[in-house]
Design a protein around this motif. Structure first.
Motif, PDB file in Angstrom:
ATOM      1  N   HIS A 117       0.826  -1.213   0.000  1.00 44.41           N
ATOM      2  CA  HIS A 117       0.000   0.000   0.000  1.00 44.41           C
ATOM      3  C   HIS A 117       0.865   1.269   0.000  1.00 44.41           C
ATOM      4  CE1 HIS A 117      -3.874  -2.060   0.504  1.00 44.41           C
ATOM      5  NE2 HIS A 117      -3.250  -2.873   1.319  1.00 44.41           N
ATOM      6  N   GLY A 118       1.904   1.262  -0.817  1.00 41.92           N
ATOM      7  CA  GLY A 118       2.745   2.453  -0.952  1.00 41.92           C
ATOM      8  C   GLY A 118       3.799   2.620   0.118  1.00 41.92           C
ATOM      9  N   ASP A 148       7.620   2.814  -1.230  1.00 44.75           N
ATOM     10  CA  ASP A 148       8.103   3.717  -2.271  1.00 44.75           C
ATOM     11  C   ASP A 148       9.126   4.691  -1.679  1.00 44.75           C
ATOM     12  OD1 ASP A 148       6.855   5.936  -1.154  1.00 44.75           O
ATOM     13  OD2 ASP A 148       5.261   6.038  -2.628  1.00 44.75           O
ATOM     14  N   SER A 167       8.007   7.159   1.179  1.00 42.36           N
ATOM     15  CA  SER A 167       7.705   6.482   2.438  1.00 42.36           C
ATOM     16  C   SER A 167       8.958   5.981   3.131  1.00 42.36           C
ATOM     17  CB  SER A 167       6.747   5.315   2.174  1.00 42.36           C
ATOM     18  OG  SER A 167       5.502   5.776   1.708  1.00 42.36           O
ATOM     19  N   ASP A 178       3.568   2.483 -11.066  1.00 40.94           N
ATOM     20  CA  ASP A 178       4.566   3.311 -10.382  1.00 40.94           C
ATOM     21  C   ASP A 178       5.049   2.633  -9.105  1.00 40.94           C
ATOM     22  OD1 ASP A 178       4.494   5.304 -12.260  1.00 40.94           O
ATOM     23  OD2 ASP A 178       3.061   6.548 -11.181  1.00 40.94           O
ATOM     24  N   GLU A 179       4.124   2.071  -8.336  1.00 40.30           N
ATOM     25  CA  GLU A 179       4.516   1.392  -7.101  1.00 40.30           C
ATOM     26  C   GLU A 179       5.408   0.195  -7.399  1.00 40.30           C
ATOM     27  OE1 GLU A 179       2.675  -0.430  -2.951  1.00 40.30           O
ATOM     28  OE2 GLU A 179       1.340  -0.148  -4.662  1.00 40.30           O
ATOM     29  N   GLN A 237       2.291  11.376  -1.488  1.00 38.28           N
ATOM     30  CA  GLN A 237       2.454   9.942  -1.720  1.00 38.28           C
ATOM     31  C   GLN A 237       1.116   9.252  -1.521  1.00 38.28           C
ATOM     32  OE1 GLN A 237       2.262   7.242   0.709  1.00 38.28           O
ATOM     33  NE2 GLN A 237       2.699   5.738  -0.878  1.00 38.28           N
ATOM     34  N   GLU A 238       0.778   8.360  -2.425  1.00 39.11           N
ATOM     35  CA  GLU A 238      -0.391   7.502  -2.288  1.00 39.11           C
ATOM     36  C   GLU A 238      -0.055   6.129  -2.838  1.00 39.11           C
ATOM     37  OE1 GLU A 238      -3.336   7.831  -0.920  1.00 39.11           O
ATOM     38  OE2 GLU A 238      -3.210   9.965  -0.409  1.00 39.11           O
ATOM     39  N   GLY A 239      -0.611   5.097  -2.221  1.00 38.09           N
ATOM     40  CA  GLY A 239      -0.574   3.773  -2.831  1.00 38.09           C
ATOM     41  C   GLY A 239      -1.606   3.738  -3.935  1.00 38.09           C
ATOM     42  N   CYS A 244      -0.224  10.734  -6.664  1.00 40.06           N
ATOM     43  CA  CYS A 244      -1.315   9.792  -6.394  1.00 40.06           C
ATOM     44  C   CYS A 244      -1.225   8.576  -7.309  1.00 40.06           C
ATOM     45  CB  CYS A 244      -2.666  10.479  -6.576  1.00 40.06           C
ATOM     46  SG  CYS A 244      -3.073  11.689  -5.295  1.00 40.06           S
ATOM     47  N   HIS A 245      -0.350   8.627  -8.306  1.00 41.99           N
ATOM     48  CA  HIS A 245      -0.104   7.493  -9.206  1.00 41.99           C
ATOM     49  C   HIS A 245      -1.392   6.998  -9.873  1.00 41.99           C
ATOM     50  CE1 HIS A 245       3.849   7.541  -7.483  1.00 41.99           C
ATOM     51  NE2 HIS A 245       3.416   7.183  -6.286  1.00 41.99           N
TER      52      HIS A 245
END
Length: 368
Positions: free
Chosen positions: A90-91, A94, A97, A129-130, A261-263, A284-285
């Motif tokens: 969940h991000g 990355d 994080s 992206d993740e 940052q977002e998953g 937010c990808h």
């Protein structure tokens, strides 16, 4: 399916509220442990006991999150019982994080968490992206890319407008920019404050509503709004769940989430499902928003966020078209039945021994 997680009385209340609007939640057995004290946080005594009992007879374990001893213990018990498992970060892995409390996370990877990740049957990334950002860790596990989703049943009969007139009667007929998420540094509230300050005088009929539980950034945001002399234009309404959340989404003019940052934000999916045009950051990808013309994907520069908001506020026809495009995007690509099907294919496709769809699965969660 069984879920094991920590959570106090507040989580129980949220679960009760969610059960009234989230389809099929009653089909899940939820082992909700009390909030951990220091001893439990370190040794997972209650968590270990529950996991041993729940994992007896389980055929797969789906671990949500990374940096909690409960999750590492779930992976360890699964390996001991020869139960395959996957990890969905969940991000949390990355670049942004990993820079937060970086030294502690490097130690954690060295002393157990890298093993948890590398011994997984696969790592489940929420977007390309993740998956790309996982590469520097050189984990032994392969990865799958499967996004989050929503239940369309929740959005078939949307509530009537009027929520903000009821909750904030003094704003009258003003249009609303809605932020709905945790009030945390990574959500970009400071960026949002500056972006709104850029446009506030040009749109006297538009106020900003910030909804969500405090994640440590509320006081800083309140101070920023006061310094910008926007106290009468910005309204904090606390956390919204269930029907209240849907009513807020329906009542807003647009949704804005300028996260660092977002998953994969479920709040964005819910806004799109309610027909809201969205302004989100590239962090937010979710580039599909731009491709589908369902909103604006902008950089983390306040001026760019302001520009995205202005474009939607200036052109109601375009905003309406964005809302319809967002609904279509959700229907076609981001529903939970589709996501569940892809996940089950992931379970069966990567495992050397195919697992029947009807077999028991256990989901271990970090903090909810």
């Amino acid at each position: 399916m069984h879920i094991v997680s920590y959570g106090g009385e507040d989580i129980r209340k949220k679960a009760f509220q969610a059960a009234r609007v989230v389809p099929h939640l009653e089909d899940i057995t939820w082992h909700l442990l009390a909030d951990p004290n220091v001893k439990e946080s370190i040794f997972c005594l209650q968590g270990r006991k529950t996991l041993h009992a729940v994992l007896t007879g389980a055929s797969f374990v789906h671990i949500h999150g990374v940096w909690e001893p409960l999750l590492r213990k779930a992976a360890s018990i699964a390996r001991g019982k020869q139960i395959p498992y996957c990890v969905q970060p969940h991000g949390m892995l990355d670049v942004w994080s990993l820079k937060q409390k970086a030294f502690k996370k490097r130690l954690a990877l060295r002393f157990g968490y890298r093993k948890m990740l590398s011994k997984a049957k696969f790592i489940l990334a929420l977007n390309t992206d993740e998956a790309r950002l996982l590469e520097p860790l050189n984990l032994a596990s392969p990865h799958l890319i499967i996004p989050n989703g929503v239940f369309l049943e929740e959005f078939e009969r949307l509530p009537a407008s009027g929520f903000f007139k009821e909750r904030l009667p003094y704003i009258g007929d003003k249009r609303i920019i809605l932020f709905l998420s945790r009030l945390h540094t990574k959500k970009g509230l400071d960026i949002l404050a500056k972006a709104y300050a850029y446009i506030a005088s040009s749109y006297p009929d538009v106020d900003l509503v910030v909804a969500g539980p405090d994640g440590g950034a509320r006081d800083g945001f309140v101070d920023a709004i006061a310094q910008l002399d926007l106290n009468d234009r910005v309204h904090l309404v606390g956390a919204l769940y269930g029907e209240d959340k849907l009513r807020a989404l329906v009542d807003a003019t647009c949704f804005c989430l300028p996260s660092r940052q977002e998953g994969f934000s479920v709040a964005i999916l819910e806004a799109l499902a309610c027909g809201l045009p969205v302004v989100i950051s590239d962090a937010c990808h979710f580039p599909e928003v731009r491709v589908a013309r369902a909103g604006a994907v902008v950089s983390l520069v306040p001026e760019d966020v302001a520009s995205g908001l202005s474009a939607i506020l200036d052109d109601t026809t375009m905003a309406s078209a964005m809302g319809e495009n967002g609904r279509r995007l959700i229907r076609e690509q981001y529903t939970w039945p589709q996501i569940a099907s892809s996940t089950i294919k992931g379970y069966t496709g990567i495992l050397s021994t195919p697992m029947p769809v009807t077999s028991q699965r256990v989901s271990a969660h970090g903090k909810l």
